[in-house]
Enzyme design. Structure first.
Site, PDB file in Angstrom:
ATOM      1  N   ARG A  67       0.857  -1.095   0.036  1.00 18.06           N
ATOM      2  CA  ARG A  67      -0.006   0.151  -0.003  1.00 18.06           C
ATOM      3  C   ARG A  67       0.821   1.242  -0.144  1.00 18.06           C
ATOM      4  O   ARG A  67       0.385   2.256  -0.510  1.00 18.06           O
ATOM      5  CB  ARG A  67      -0.908  -0.033   1.156  1.00 18.06           C
ATOM      6  CG  ARG A  67      -1.951  -1.090   1.213  1.00 18.06           C
ATOM      7  CD  ARG A  67      -3.003  -1.092   2.153  1.00 18.06           C
ATOM      8  NE  ARG A  67      -4.163  -2.176   2.090  1.00 18.06           N
ATOM      9  CZ  ARG A  67      -5.040  -2.267   2.952  1.00 18.06           C
ATOM     10  NH1 ARG A  67      -5.215  -1.441   3.800  1.00 18.06           N
ATOM     11  NH2 ARG A  67      -5.854  -3.293   2.693  1.00 18.06           N
TER      12      ARG A  67
ATOM     13  N   ASP B 182     -14.814   8.814  10.662  1.00 22.77           N
ATOM     14  CA  ASP B 182     -13.829   7.873  10.353  1.00 22.77           C
ATOM     15  C   ASP B 182     -12.511   8.691  10.106  1.00 22.77           C
ATOM     16  O   ASP B 182     -12.405   9.733   9.924  1.00 22.77           O
ATOM     17  CB  ASP B 182     -14.061   7.247   8.973  1.00 22.77           C
ATOM     18  CG  ASP B 182     -13.467   5.894   8.630  1.00 22.77           C
ATOM     19  OD1 ASP B 182     -13.996   4.995   8.990  1.00 22.77           O
ATOM     20  OD2 ASP B 182     -12.133   5.678   8.422  1.00 22.77           O
TER      21      ASP B 182
END
Length: 283
Positions: free
Chosen positions: A41, A153
């Site tokens: 990632r 979030d």
């Protein structure tokens, strides 16, 4: 394969530094088994930034924290969700929790629900649908009440997705055909069909970015908190602090729903287990 042969060399020291940043800034624990995920990632970020190794990437992460830290967090967090995931929580909310919560708030005519770790928004929209159904059944009794769902979030990308309220039909298996018709408009985008949340549920939700480990800006208390499949990334000490803060910000009566693989055993004694990862505040 030796790490030296990779596109972006990552030393043991690099990985230790990266997981140190993750823990200090987000509370997320990156175990050794996450090393390949972290590499793949963050390698994307290295390509975007034009760096050749993780020493250079870490330098950028440390020297331009405001910009790169957000990308870093978005990269290492996993967002797997669906509409009405763990459906027994929403059934319990509709049949038991909301009647009790609304009765308890007749003086203020105000109800607050928090979706903590809302990902791309399927959970808060499922909550909004559930609340709307309850209000529709009790339209005379609760007309004009102030009801809001806070959806938070750490990942700014998934919050943007939630705010737009647009979802692929192919990924909406948790929605019944009736709910799709009632709460979404369907658009034909050539090869792709999309669902767009209608205003009657969008208007119930406020999306905000929030680090659960930092100071919370919310002033009032909540009636219900959904924090599902979030604390699995935290160690026990971080979980203890977080659930204590949840208890503090919950009203009495107040309810907490957590993920199917999570539990509060030896973490906190401030909630009573109701079965099915459903909890009620006791102190």
């Amino acid at each position: 394969m030796s790490h030296d042969l990779r596109e972006f060399p990552m030393t043991d020291s690099n990985f230790e530094h990266i997981r140190g940043v993750a823990y200090q800034r987000t509370g997320i624990v990156l175990g050794d088994h996450k090393r390949e995920m972290v590499y793949s990632r963050l390698a994307r970020r290295c390509r975007v930034l034009g760096v050749t190794n993780f020493d250079e990437y870490i330098h950028i992460l440390e020297s331009s924290e405001a910009d790169e830290l957000s990308h870093f967090v978005n990269s290492i967090t996993t967002n797997l969700t669906s509409f009405f995931r763990e459906g027994h929580h929403f059934e319990f909310l509709l049949e038991t929790v909301l009647p009790e919560v609304f009765d308890a708030n007749t003086a203020t005519r105000r109800v607050r629900i928090w979706s903590a770790g809302c990902s791309t928004g399927e959970e808060p929209y499922s909550l909004a649908i559930t609340v709307h159904k309850f209000l529709k059944k009790n339209v005379t009794r609760y007309k004009g009440w102030d009801v809001k769902i806070l959806a938070t979030d750490l990942d700014s990308n998934v919050l943007s997705h939630g705010r737009h309220g647009v979802y692929r039909v192919a990924g909406s298996d948790g929605l019944s055909a009736e709910d799709r018709r009632e709460y979404f408009d369907e658009l034909d985008q050539g090869n792709e069909h999309e669902l767009i949340a209608k205003d009657k549920i969008r208007s119930l939700i406020i999306f905000n970015r929030l680090n659960l480990l930092h100071k919370w800006p919310m002033k009032g208390q909540f009636d219900v908190i959904f924090c599902r499949n979030v604390v699995i990334y935290f160690d026990k000490e971080t979980q203890k602090v977080l659930f204590d803060r949840y208890a503090n910000i919950l009203k009495d009566p107040g309810y907490l729903m957590i993920g199917h693989s999570e539990n509060l055993h030896r973490v906190t004694d401030r909630f009573k287990a109701l079965g099915g990862t459903r909890y009620k505040k006791v102190c």
